[in-house]
Scaffold this motif. Sequence first.
Motif, PDB file in Angstrom:
ATOM      1  N   ILE A 128      31.947  25.012  37.827  1.00  0.00           N
ATOM      2  CA  ILE A 128      31.011  25.986  38.544  1.00  0.00           C
ATOM      3  C   ILE A 128      32.157  25.911  40.186  1.00  0.00           C
ATOM      4  O   ILE A 128      32.875  24.333  40.422  1.00  0.00           O
ATOM      5  CB  ILE A 128      30.156  24.257  39.649  1.00  0.00           C
ATOM      6  N   LYS A 129      31.991  27.007  41.034  1.00  0.00           N
ATOM      7  CA  LYS A 129      32.475  27.192  42.624  1.00  0.00           C
ATOM      8  C   LYS A 129      32.184  28.081  43.158  1.00  0.00           C
ATOM      9  O   LYS A 129      31.320  28.107  43.407  1.00  0.00           O
ATOM     10  CB  LYS A 129      33.362  28.981  41.906  1.00  0.00           C
ATOM     11  N   LEU A 130      32.329  26.532  44.192  1.00  0.00           N
ATOM     12  CA  LEU A 130      31.462  25.885  45.526  1.00  0.00           C
ATOM     13  C   LEU A 130      31.814  26.715  46.854  1.00  0.00           C
ATOM     14  O   LEU A 130      31.353  28.072  47.003  1.00  0.00           O
ATOM     15  CB  LEU A 130      31.196  24.633  45.923  1.00  0.00           C
ATOM     16  N   ILE A 131      33.211  26.682  46.487  1.00  0.00           N
ATOM     17  CA  ILE A 131      33.860  27.308  47.734  1.00  0.00           C
ATOM     18  C   ILE A 131      35.436  27.921  47.092  1.00  0.00           C
ATOM     19  O   ILE A 131      35.982  27.041  46.250  1.00  0.00           O
ATOM     20  CB  ILE A 131      34.609  26.439  49.229  1.00  0.00           C
ATOM     21  N   GLN A 132      35.770  28.976  47.769  1.00  0.00           N
ATOM     22  CA  GLN A 132      37.619  29.654  47.098  1.00  0.00           C
ATOM     23  C   GLN A 132      38.170  28.313  46.879  1.00  0.00           C
ATOM     24  O   GLN A 132      38.099  27.496  48.002  1.00  0.00           O
ATOM     25  CB  GLN A 132      37.739  30.301  47.990  1.00  0.00           C
ATOM     26  N   GLY A 133      38.527  27.705  45.902  1.00  0.00           N
ATOM     27  CA  GLY A 133      39.417  26.763  45.392  1.00  0.00           C
ATOM     28  C   GLY A 133      38.948  25.276  45.221  1.00  0.00           C
ATOM     29  O   GLY A 133      39.682  24.510  44.349  1.00  0.00           O
ATOM     30  N   ILE A 134      37.558  25.543  45.791  1.00  0.00           N
ATOM     31  CA  ILE A 134      36.944  24.130  44.562  1.00  0.00           C
ATOM     32  C   ILE A 134      36.124  24.650  43.900  1.00  0.00           C
ATOM     33  O   ILE A 134      35.489  25.710  43.882  1.00  0.00           O
ATOM     34  CB  ILE A 134      35.770  23.404  46.063  1.00  0.00           C
ATOM     35  N   GLU A 135      36.302  24.193  42.555  1.00  0.00           N
ATOM     36  CA  GLU A 135      35.640  23.973  41.367  1.00  0.00           C
ATOM     37  C   GLU A 135      36.068  22.656  40.274  1.00  0.00           C
ATOM     38  O   GLU A 135      36.544  22.495  40.513  1.00  0.00           O
ATOM     39  CB  GLU A 135      36.518  25.308  40.725  1.00  0.00           C
TER      40      GLU A 135
END
Length: 109
Positions: free
Chosen positions: A14-21
């Motif tokens: 799951i990729k929420l925001i770029q850089g956060i997955e």
Amino acid sequence: MVIFSLQNTQLTTIKLIQGIEFEAPLSVELVIATGLGAILAWVFNLWSRVQRTITTFGEMREIRSRNKRIKELEKDMERYQEELIQRASLPAAETVSETGKSAEAEASK
């Protein structure tokens, strides 16, 4: 839901925001998404109720104001009706022209 969770245990990203997955089983992700959807639906329902309550209070205030005005007008109407009844029971006053004619008639006698 339990059967679905047991059958879908493969990991997905799951990729929420770029850089956060993060990775979690598909069933966990779907349960979280369903929970978030339920929470958002509840918040929307709560917001709708608040708006409806505010609208209802405004309408009730307007109704009370109009009812008060209606009662005032009814009292005025009753007072005017009583005044008309009192005037009707008084003897009729002579008009100015009738007074002048009766004075002339007496003077000519």
